[in-house]
Structures are given as structure tokens and as C-alpha cells.
Motif scaffolding. Structure first.
Motif, PDB file in Angstrom:
ATOM      1  N   VAL A 108       0.844  -1.199   0.000  1.00 54.90           N
ATOM      2  CA  VAL A 108       0.000   0.000   0.000  1.00 54.90           C
ATOM      3  C   VAL A 108       0.875   1.244   0.000  1.00 54.90           C
ATOM      4  N   LEU A 109       1.900   1.237   0.842  1.00 58.08           N
ATOM      5  CA  LEU A 109       2.762   2.426   0.932  1.00 58.08           C
ATOM      6  C   LEU A 109       3.446   2.711  -0.385  1.00 58.08           C
ATOM      7  N   VAL A 110       4.070   1.698  -1.003  1.00 59.17           N
ATOM      8  CA  VAL A 110       4.775   1.994  -2.251  1.00 59.17           C
ATOM      9  C   VAL A 110       3.781   2.374  -3.347  1.00 59.17           C
ATOM     10  N   ILE A 111       2.642   1.692  -3.411  1.00 55.72           N
ATOM     11  CA  ILE A 111       1.719   1.995  -4.502  1.00 55.72           C
ATOM     12  C   ILE A 111       1.053   3.355  -4.315  1.00 55.72           C
ATOM     13  N   PHE A 112       0.610   3.661  -3.089  1.00 53.49           N
ATOM     14  CA  PHE A 112      -0.098   4.926  -2.887  1.00 53.49           C
ATOM     15  C   PHE A 112       0.847   6.118  -2.807  1.00 53.49           C
ATOM     16  N   THR A 113       2.028   5.926  -2.231  1.00 49.97           N
ATOM     17  CA  THR A 113       2.854   7.109  -1.996  1.00 49.97           C
ATOM     18  C   THR A 113       4.093   7.184  -2.879  1.00 49.97           C
ATOM     19  N   ALA A 114       4.651   6.048  -3.307  1.00 49.44           N
ATOM     20  CA  ALA A 114       5.883   6.142  -4.081  1.00 49.44           C
ATOM     21  C   ALA A 114       5.617   6.163  -5.582  1.00 49.44           C
ATOM     22  N   PHE A 115       4.749   5.292  -6.084  1.00 50.36           N
ATOM     23  CA  PHE A 115       4.497   5.386  -7.524  1.00 50.36           C
ATOM     24  C   PHE A 115       3.026   5.297  -7.913  1.00 50.36           C
ATOM     25  N   PRO A 116       2.199   6.227  -7.377  1.00 52.93           N
ATOM     26  CA  PRO A 116       0.778   6.171  -7.736  1.00 52.93           C
ATOM     27  C   PRO A 116       0.527   6.420  -9.224  1.00 52.93           C
ATOM     28  N   THR A 117       1.351   7.255  -9.864  1.00 48.11           N
ATOM     29  CA  THR A 117       1.055   7.609 -11.255  1.00 48.11           C
ATOM     30  C   THR A 117       1.533   6.553 -12.241  1.00 48.11           C
ATOM     31  N   ALA A 118       2.338   5.601 -11.772  1.00 45.55           N
ATOM     32  CA  ALA A 118       2.884   4.592 -12.690  1.00 45.55           C
ATOM     33  C   ALA A 118       1.930   3.425 -12.849  1.00 45.55           C
ATOM     34  N   ASP A 119       0.625   3.680 -12.888  1.00 50.85           N
ATOM     35  CA  ASP A 119      -0.319   2.559 -12.898  1.00 50.85           C
ATOM     36  C   ASP A 119      -0.255   1.750 -14.189  1.00 50.85           C
ATOM     37  N   GLY A 120       0.386   2.329 -15.219  1.00 48.65           N
ATOM     38  CA  GLY A 120       0.588   1.534 -16.426  1.00 48.65           C
ATOM     39  C   GLY A 120       1.474   0.326 -16.162  1.00 48.65           C
ATOM     40  N   VAL A 121       2.341   0.428 -15.133  1.00 50.15           N
ATOM     41  CA  VAL A 121       3.250  -0.677 -14.817  1.00 50.15           C
ATOM     42  C   VAL A 121       2.634  -1.606 -13.769  1.00 50.15           C
ATOM     43  N   TYR A 122       2.235  -1.023 -12.611  1.00 51.17           N
ATOM     44  CA  TYR A 122       1.800  -1.919 -11.533  1.00 51.17           C
ATOM     45  C   TYR A 122       0.347  -2.373 -11.721  1.00 51.17           C
ATOM     46  N   GLY A 123      -0.459  -1.588 -12.449  1.00 55.30           N
ATOM     47  CA  GLY A 123      -1.868  -1.952 -12.623  1.00 55.30           C
ATOM     48  C   GLY A 123      -2.061  -3.357 -13.170  1.00 55.30           C
ATOM     49  N   PRO A 124      -1.566  -3.617 -14.385  1.00 56.32           N
ATOM     50  CA  PRO A 124      -1.722  -4.962 -14.955  1.00 56.32           C
ATOM     51  C   PRO A 124      -1.058  -6.040 -14.098  1.00 56.32           C
ATOM     52  N   LEU A 125       0.111  -5.680 -13.525  1.00 61.96           N
ATOM     53  CA  LEU A 125       0.856  -6.644 -12.704  1.00 61.96           C
ATOM     54  C   LEU A 125       0.016  -7.089 -11.508  1.00 61.96           C
ATOM     55  N   VAL A 126      -0.530  -6.109 -10.784  1.00 59.85           N
ATOM     56  CA  VAL A 126      -1.331  -6.428  -9.601  1.00 59.85           C
ATOM     57  C   VAL A 126      -2.624  -7.121 -10.023  1.00 59.85           C
ATOM     58  N   TRP A 127      -3.191  -6.709 -11.148  1.00 58.42           N
ATOM     59  CA  TRP A 127      -4.421  -7.353 -11.648  1.00 58.42           C
ATOM     60  C   TRP A 127      -4.198  -8.851 -11.826  1.00 58.42           C
ATOM     61  N   VAL A 128      -3.103  -9.190 -12.524  1.00 59.06           N
ATOM     62  CA  VAL A 128      -2.822 -10.605 -12.789  1.00 59.06           C
ATOM     63  C   VAL A 128      -2.531 -11.342 -11.479  1.00 59.06           C
ATOM     64  N   LEU A 129      -1.717 -10.719 -10.605  1.00 57.39           N
ATOM     65  CA  LEU A 129      -1.404 -11.351  -9.323  1.00 57.39           C
ATOM     66  C   LEU A 129      -2.685 -11.621  -8.541  1.00 57.39           C
ATOM     67  N   ALA A 130      -3.581 -10.628  -8.495  1.00 60.63           N
ATOM     68  CA  ALA A 130      -4.812 -10.772  -7.713  1.00 60.63           C
ATOM     69  C   ALA A 130      -5.667 -11.907  -8.274  1.00 60.63           C
ATOM     70  N   ALA A 131      -5.871 -11.908  -9.597  1.00 57.43           N
ATOM     71  CA  ALA A 131      -6.731 -12.926 -10.206  1.00 57.43           C
ATOM     72  C   ALA A 131      -6.145 -14.319  -9.989  1.00 57.43           C
ATOM     73  N   LEU A 132      -4.821 -14.462 -10.225  1.00 55.34           N
ATOM     74  CA  LEU A 132      -4.170 -15.766 -10.046  1.00 55.34           C
ATOM     75  C   LEU A 132      -4.238 -16.213  -8.595  1.00 55.34           C
ATOM     76  N   THR A 133      -3.957 -15.264  -7.668  1.00 57.06           N
ATOM     77  CA  THR A 133      -3.883 -15.612  -6.255  1.00 57.06           C
ATOM     78  C   THR A 133      -5.210 -16.155  -5.747  1.00 57.06           C
ATOM     79  N   MET A 134      -6.301 -15.445  -6.096  1.00 56.18           N
ATOM     80  CA  MET A 134      -7.620 -15.913  -5.651  1.00 56.18           C
ATOM     81  C   MET A 134      -7.921 -17.297  -6.210  1.00 56.18           C
ATOM     82  N   THR A 135      -7.719 -17.442  -7.517  1.00 54.65           N
ATOM     83  CA  THR A 135      -8.170 -18.653  -8.184  1.00 54.65           C
ATOM     84  C   THR A 135      -7.332 -19.852  -7.773  1.00 54.65           C
ATOM     85  N   VAL A 136      -6.004 -19.721  -7.888  1.00 55.95           N
ATOM     86  CA  VAL A 136      -5.149 -20.874  -7.577  1.00 55.95           C
ATOM     87  C   VAL A 136      -5.287 -21.253  -6.102  1.00 55.95           C
TER      88      VAL A 136
END
Lengths: 504, 105
Positions: free
Chosen positions: A269-297
């Protein structure tokens, strides 16, 4: 020489806000106190270290409460590298309370097992100190130090039963993967530092927002997220979690699956909200895939577990996916505010609920001496209290209203839908399907407890030791209260505070 | 001539990346817990090199300070790690990472 001294004299003395640092200071004093007491006590009276540790954790709770009551401005220390705001306070409270409940759960287990009690509590306190520091860190280096301070004692705690194969294995797997993750994280941090010119989160954010992202920054962000993904056991970095959870002593498992995981999420939360909030082009898809995989697997593997601790381990992996879910949409639409609220509420609710479930497992395993799910058969006929509590915790994990887990899931879905984008709706669908799958394995344990007969026909009642009963009381109260009045904690998850502190 | 070539921070960054890569591959392919552990140390030292080179390039002291923290933490990790690995080797001489398979599923 005199000139040098005069020059040194000109250095501005950093102003230290002692009140803001009080929780950490109490913990540090407590660690030394417990260590010294352990040396002086003779073998039969080591239980006193547990009591002392409990008091230290409650003592550290006092300044957290006074800081919250006084409120007022965000307190920034050391050039804004260490910040005490509402977000930090509510999570400090969570970690201290988790530590306290884990002490209650460990007490009987350690006494009966004849383990090294004094050292156990010292290490537990060190780990809690690392977590408490994590909530306030706003700099790459302090986040790293906090992360290691909480992890290194945890490696030892996982391997605590030194002569037990499983515990050894749990420790070594946790250790090797944990240190590997730290190395990946650090390499990402070094690249991020080189590409932005600072280790402070606010300066990194300013630098990233000032222009298009360059390759070095993208690699840095990816490595940092991957490093933390190990800590929160997100798929595909989850392989250590089930083995470590099963092999470690059960109170330690509860601690790892709640506190250590929550600390990883705090860092994310700290790095995403305070260190690179505007870089969502990078972390957005990454976290999306991690979240979907984590729940399902996590869910699919949890379905076929026969050991209750292993099932709870995979269930905690899959719950992690739900906590990750809102973090993918921090910079899209109006999702930032609900996303922060969702993560904080989820961490608190999940903390109480999962600790409670492990407390029941500890209480039942004292009698059955087994970890199989079938050993819960017919629990209602000889331990109705534990059965009702376990049902409560499992229902909360499954997200059934009006319990805490429901409000947590509701907030997470709301944040994702608030993003208003196609990928947001897609992730919400994945989450909804997974909520349904998860209900299956939670219900299986409930059916075992309520419908089946005891596997060995033994209906002698279970004696729950007083400390474990207290732990059950605290966690059950938390699970129910957070479900009915979530407003109690929502005011602490104020986005303005978290990001505003970085401007000043 | 060779003597005229002055190494720039970029050289060190490339070296750091190569060291990190060797370490990471080592962790993935080697099976002896001690060798795994050495590979991780190699990765941490690559991080240090990278921090120092970038710090020099930026003319900022922050990166070099970070190295001190990394060094100390790495030393603490070594102590804990060796303790855990030794306790395993004592129980099972010659154990490799593949032998640690009591827990699975």
C-alpha cells in the motif's frame, strides 16, 4: 580541529517527537526487559516471560491510543521518512493486538511442549516491532529495514521445534525464499533509486510523475512489487506458504498468516499509494494478474486439502488475492479513496477472523492431536462453544453477512467497481466466482462439525485453557463488531492524510 | 589503447546486473542449501554494487548509506540462515533442497 568541532556544532539537531515514537520505544524497552528477565528466571518460572510480553504489547498500545485521541496534524519525523498518521496508527494497533493474541495462543503450547519460552517471546516482540515500524516508513531504506526486522525473527519462529523435521523444513523453505525475495526487492529498490535520484517516497513519486517512464523505472517497480508479492504469498510466489504454515508451530502459523502477511500488504500500500501512484501503467496490470491468479489458484488447491491448517493456509493465500484486488486501480477514476479503505478494513477483519480460526484449531488439536479436517467430526456434540465460534470465523472468511468478512469483501468489490473500467468489471467477476468456490471448502468444515459423528466416538469435552479462551473472545468480538459497525475503523483510512503527509 | 578506456558507472551497473543474474539462476538450478545460500549472497552483493554505482552517478550519498544497511542486514540473515541449515544437516546429513519434501500438496 577546533574549526571541525565548530562545524559539527553547526549541524541542525534533528527534532524528535518522542510521543510519536513512543510505541516503538516501549517495544524496544520491552524486548530488553523480557530478555533480561528470561536470564534471571529459573526453568520452572519461565511462564512469567509470557505475562511480561503481554504487558509490553498492551503498554505499547497506550501511546497508540493517546496519539489517536489527540489526533491533529500528521507527525512527520526525520525529513518525512517516518510518518505517524491515522493509517499508521490503526495498523500499529492491529499489529500490537495480533501480537497480544498470538502470545495468548502460544502460552499453553510452549509450556506443554517444553520449548524455549523466553527467546520465543523476545523474537515475537522483535517481529512486532518491525511491523509497527513498517506502518510509518516512507522511505525505501526504512521499509527494507522494517521488512527484515519483521522477517528474520519469523524465520527462527517457523523453525522453532528444532528437533522436528517438519518444523526444520518449514523454517528453511521460508528462509531461502524470503531472503531471495529480499534480494529481488532490494535490486528493484536500487534501480528505482538510480532512476529517480532519491529513496524518499514523495521524491520518487514526484520524479515518476514528471515525465514518461523510462526502462530502468519500469524494471525497478516490477522488481519491488514482485519482492513484496513473496511476502504476501501471492501466486506464483506462494509456494513457501502452505509448507511453512503446516510445519511451523500453530501459533506461529497464525502469526505469519495474519501479521507477517498484513505487513507485506502495508508495504505494498505504501509503495503503490505514496511512491508510484502515477505509474499505474506498470503496476496496474501486474497487480491485476497477481490478484486474479492468487484468488483462483489458492481456492482451487484449498478445495482438495485434507489437513485443516493446510486448508487455512491456501484459504489465506486466496484471501490475499481479494486484498490485492483494489490495489490494481489506485490511479483510475475515483477508486483511490475506496481502495485504501477496502485494504485497511480487509486487513483488520481478516486479522481477527483468521487468528480466531487458528485459535479454535489449537484448542481442538489439544484433544484430538490431529490436523485432519475429519478430526473436527461431531465437534458440536462435545464442544458446542468452539463449534459455534469456528462456524462464525469460517462464515466471516466466506463473506456471509453480517460478519466482518462480508463488509471487507463488499468494500473490496466496491473499490474495484468504482474504477469504472472494463478490466475492473472483469476482476470483479473473477472475484465473485472465487467467493462462491471458497464457500465450498468453508462449508465442508462446517458440515463436518455439525452433521458428522466423531471419527473415534470419543465425546469427552475439550478443556480450553484460559489464555486461548481469551484469544477466542477477542477475535470473535472483533469479527462481529467490525461487521456491524465498520465505521469504527473507516475514519482511520483517510487518503488525504496518507498522501497529504508527503506534500508537507 | 586499453589504458585510455575509463570505466563509467554504466560498466558497474552492467557488472551488477550480470552478478545478480548469476545469483538468481544459481538459486533456481542448484540444490545444496549452502550453495543456494551463497547465490543469494551474490545477489545481495550485486545490489550493493548497483547502489554504489548509481550513488556515484547521481552524486548523491543516499545510495551509499543504503549499502551499509544492506550489509548489516545480510550479516544478520547469514547468522539465522546458517543456524537453520545446520540444524537440518545435523538431523539429515547430506540433505539437498529436494530432500526437503515431507511437506507438500
Amino acid at each position: 580541529m577546533i574549526g571541525l568541532v565548530a562545524q559539527v556544532g553547526d549541524w541542525p539537531t534533528p527534532v524528535v517527537d518522542w510521543h510519536a515514537l513512543a510505541p516503538e520505544l516501549v517495544l524496544i524497552a520491552g524486548i530488553n526487559l523480557v530478555l533480561a528477565t528470561d536470564l534471571l528466571l529459573e526453568e520452572g518460572r519461565k511462564w512469567a516471560t509470557a505475562t511480561l510480553t503481554g504487558f509490553v504489547l498492551l503498554g505499547a498500545f497506550v501511546p497508540v491510543v493517546t496519539l489517536a485521541v489527540i489526533g491533529g496534524d500528521v507527525r512527520a519525523l526525520f525529513d518525512g521518512r517516518y510518518v505517524i498518521d491515522d493509517f499508521a496508527l490503526i495498523l500499529k494497533a492491529l499489529f500490537l493486538l495480533t501480537g497480544y493474541v498470538v502470545v495468548l495462543m502460544s502460552q499453553t503450547e510452549l509450556e506443554e511442549g517444553g520449548y524455549y519460552q523466553g527467546e520465543f517471546y523476545v523474537l515475537l516482540l522483535c517481529s512486532v516491532l518491525g511491523m509497527v515500524m513498517m506502518t510509518s516508513s516512507r522511505d525505501l531504506v526504512s521499509v527494507f529495514i522494517a521488512l527484515e526486522l519483521l522477517s528474520i525473527p519469523a524465520y527462527m519462529l517457523a523453525a522453532w521445534r528444532k528437533r522436528d523435521r517438519k518444523s526444520n523444513e518449514a523454517g528453511v523453505k521460508f528462509y531461502l525464499l524470503g531472503v531471495f525475495a529480499s534480494a529481488v526487492l532490494l535490486y528493484g529498490m536500487s534501480l528505482l533509486y538510480g532512476a529517480t535520484g532519491s529513496t524518499r517516497f514523495d521524491e520518487i513519486a514526484a520524479s515518476l510523475a514528471s515525465g514518461d517512464l523510462i526502462g530502468l523505472q519500469i524494471v525497478g517497480i516490477t522488481f519491488v512489487i514482485a519482492g513484496f508479492a513473496f511476502k504476501v504469498s501471492a501466486v506464483p510466489f506462494h509456494t513457501w506458504a502452505p509448507d511453512t504454515y503446516e510445519g511451523a508451530p500453530t501459533p506461529v502459523t497464525a502469526f505469519l498468516s495474519v501479521a507477517s502477511k498484513a505487513a507485506g500488504f502495508v508495504a505494498l500500500v505504501l509503495v503503490i499509494f505514496t511512491a508510484f501512484p502515477t505509474a499505474d501503467g506498470v503496476y496496474g496490470p501486474l497487480v491485476w494478474v497477481l490478484a486474479a491468479l492468487t484468488m483462483t489458484v489458492g481456492n482451487v488447491i484449498a478445495l482438495r486439502q485434507t489437513n485443516i491448517v493446510r486448508m487455512l493456509a491456501y484459504s489465506s493465500v486466496s484471501q490475499g488475492g481479494f486484498i490485492l484486488m483494489p490495489l490494481a486501480f489506485v490511479n483510475s477514476g475515483d477508486a483511490a479513496e475506496p481502495a485504501l479503505k477496502a485494504v485497511v478494513v480487509y486487513l483488520l477483519v481478516y486479522g481477527f477472523t483468521n487468528l480466531g480460526a487458528f485459535a479454535v484449531v489449537i484448542a481442538v488439536a489439544r484433544k484430538t492431536r490431529s490436523g485432519a479436517i475429519t478430526s473436527f467430526g461431531g465437534l458440536i456434540s462435545y464442544a458446542p462453544g468452539l463449534t459455534v465460534l469456528m462456524t462464525l470465523f469460517l462464515a466471516s472468511l466466506a463473506g456471509i453477512p453480517p460478519l466482518g468478512g462480508w463488509i471487507a469483501k463488499f468494500n473490496a468489490f466496491k473499490a474495484v467497481l468504482d474504477a469504472g473500467s472494463g478490466s475492473g468489471y472483469a476482476l470483479a467477476v473473477v472475484g465473485a466466482v472465487n467467493t462462491a468456490i471458497a464457500a465450498a471448502y468453508y462449508l465442508r468444515v462446517m458440515r463436518e462439525m455439525w452433521m458428522n459423528d466423531p471419527p473415534d466416538g470419543d465425546r469427552a469435552p475439550i478443556v480450553t485453557p484460559a489464555p486461548v479462551a481469551t484469544a477466542l473472545g477477542i477475535t470473535a468480538a472483533g469479527t462481529v463488531v467490525l461487521g456491524i459497525v465498520p465505521g469504527l475503523v473507516l475514519r482511520f483510512a483517510d487518503l488525504q492524510d496518507l498522501t497529504g503527509a508527503l506534500g508537507g | 589503447m586499453i589504458a585510455d578506456v575509463v570505466p563509467t558507472p554504466t560498466w558497474y551497473l552492467v557488472l551488477a546486473a550480470v552478478l545478480f543474474g548469476i545469483g538468481a539462476v544459481g538459486v533456481l538450478v542448484r540444490r545444496n542449501p549452502l550453495v543456494l545460500f551463497m547465490c543469494i549472497e551474490l545477489m545481495l552483493n550485486a545490489v550493493n554494487l548497483s547502489f554504489v554505482a548509481l550513488s556515484r552517478k547521481l552524486g548523491d550519498i543516499g545510495g551509499q548509506t543504503a549499502v551499509f544497511f544492506v550489509l548489516v542486514v545480510a550479516a544478520a540473515e547469514v547468522v539465522v540462515g546458517l543456524g537453520i541449515i545446520v540444524s537440518i544437516i545435523r538431523r539429515r546429513p547430506g540433505a539437498t533442497a529436494d530432500d526437503l519434501a515431507t511437506l507438500k500438496g
